[in-house]
Design an enzyme around this catalytic site. Structure first.
Site: not given
Length: 400
Positions: A185-187
């Protein structure tokens, strides 16, 4: 927020270049790999992107913290100051290396309060770990100055803040080193994975060796050296497939951040209509990675009413005061000293004497602030219809 939203042909092409060699391991097999070293290429590209001299890829953001703490010499008998609003990985890593986490209050940045940091420093403090929480920067220059006066290294936990800058300087480059997470869920995502950046060549060399069982890596990125190990290590190696995905994602990072900023600006304009609303303080608004939008109300009762309306209108926001993963009073296993170790480690010594006890009410300033605060994650693919729905929901909340 998540880079998985834009996974496409570029990631597939990078992966296919790895599969064509048949080598998934980041080291060795020089004859077979045809000059393809994706992890090392990713490290160099990430160092260049952040302006750091060196980068070390590892298996996760949590691993990055552990490797960095080990390289900084942190261990049993030491205290490490971090903040009470962070993901559990920050303090898990500190406990894992044998040190004791000491929690500081947060301020209007929703990150470490420099004034409380000053009060928490003791002669046992071996490291300070501010967290650039929710994609925005801590007051890192003030924190580094306080640490410098005390002769204590700063490890910047930048897990959620790839693409975030202060005055054009990327977070993670202000302290001794900075860590990043590339989880789902990180950029910038590689599924799992992490990175440590530093300008200290000796520190990078220690991290490089420690993350691969102590192998000396003299000819890095080729073979693993002459096996002249200086210290014991562990295994936190990133594999070539992750490095390949990271390269493709890094090339998209600036565009992802720009999209997040546009969406955040639009929602922030709508939220400005809420009576008594305030937004988190940022050292440099222009450098925000815009992965989250945090806003606070004057009273907890008002926050509760606003949250109910937003939820009922299909645009719920997160209250991290109730979140069990990110906020000190909600970490029941930390507060209870729960562990699988029969003798109580890391909360107790082998003889059973408690090393540390955490009081639920230790951070009253943080609790008061978080109970008034709501947060929106910022997605990349937010349709016009979704943005309008959220604006309408906010409008309903503003009319309370």
């Amino acid at each position: 927020m998540p880079g998985y939203e834009v996974i496409g042909a570029e990631e597939r092409q990078q992966i296919m270049e790895v599969l064509a060699t048949g080598v998934l391991f980041r080291y060795e097999f020089a004859d077979q790999r045809q000059g393809v070293y994706k992890v090392r290429e990713f490290e160099q590209a990430f160092a260049d992107y952040t302006g750091a001299a060196h980068a070390q890829a590892v298996t996760s953001g949590t691993a990055a913290l552990k490797v960095a703490l080990r390289a900084l010499g942190v261990g049993p008998g030491d205290e490490v100051i971090t903040q009470g609003f962070t993901f559990v990985a920050t303090w898990e890593a500190i406990l894992e290396v044998g040190a004791i986490p000491v929690f500081a209050e947060i301020d209007q940045t929703l990150t470490m309060d420099p004034d409380d940091l000053s009060r928490k420093i003791t002669d046992k403090t071996a490291c300070i770990v501010p967290v650039h929480m929710l994609g925005a920067a801590a007051d890192i220059e003030k924190i580094v100055a306080i640490a410098g006066q005390a002769g204590i290294p700063v490890l910047e936990d930048s897990a959620q803040a790839a693409g975030c800058r202060i005055g054009g300087q990327h977070v993670g480059t202000f302290g001794a080193c900075g860590t990043f997470s590339f989880d789902p869920v990180k950029t910038l995502t590689t599924g799992e994975g992490g990175m440590i950046i530093t300008n200290d060549k000796g520190l990078w060399q220690d991290m490089s060796e420690y993350h691969d069982h102590g192998h000396d890596h003299a000819p890095n990125p080729g073979g693993r050296g002459g096996e002249g190990r200086r210290f014991i290590g562990d295994n936190y190696r990133m594999m070539e497939l992750q490095g390949a995905i990271g390269l493709a994602q890094l090339a998209k990072l600036d565009d992802m951040v720009a999209t997040q900023r546009a969406h955040k600006t639009r929602l922030k304009e709508a939220l400005a209509a809420l009576p008594g609303v305030s937004f988190r303080h940022q050292p440099d608004e222009a450098g925000d990675s815009a992965t989250f939008l945090a806003f606070s109300l004057g009273e907890e009762k008002h926050r509760v009413r606003v949250a109910e309306v937003l939820r009922d209108q299909g645009a719920p926001a997160i209250c991290f005061a109730d979140n069990t993963w990110h906020f000190y009073p909600r970490w029941e296993h930390l507060l209870a000293g729960s562990t699988k170790a029969a003798r109580g480690w890391p909360f107790a010594e082998p003889g059973g004497r408690r090393r540390v006890v955490y009081a639920p009410d230790a951070l009253p300033k943080s609790v008061e602030l978080m109970k008034r605060t709501l947060v929106y994650p910022i997605q990349l693919r937010m349709s016009e219809e979704r943005l309008q729905q959220m604006e309408q929901a906010i409008g309903k909340a503003a009319s309370l």
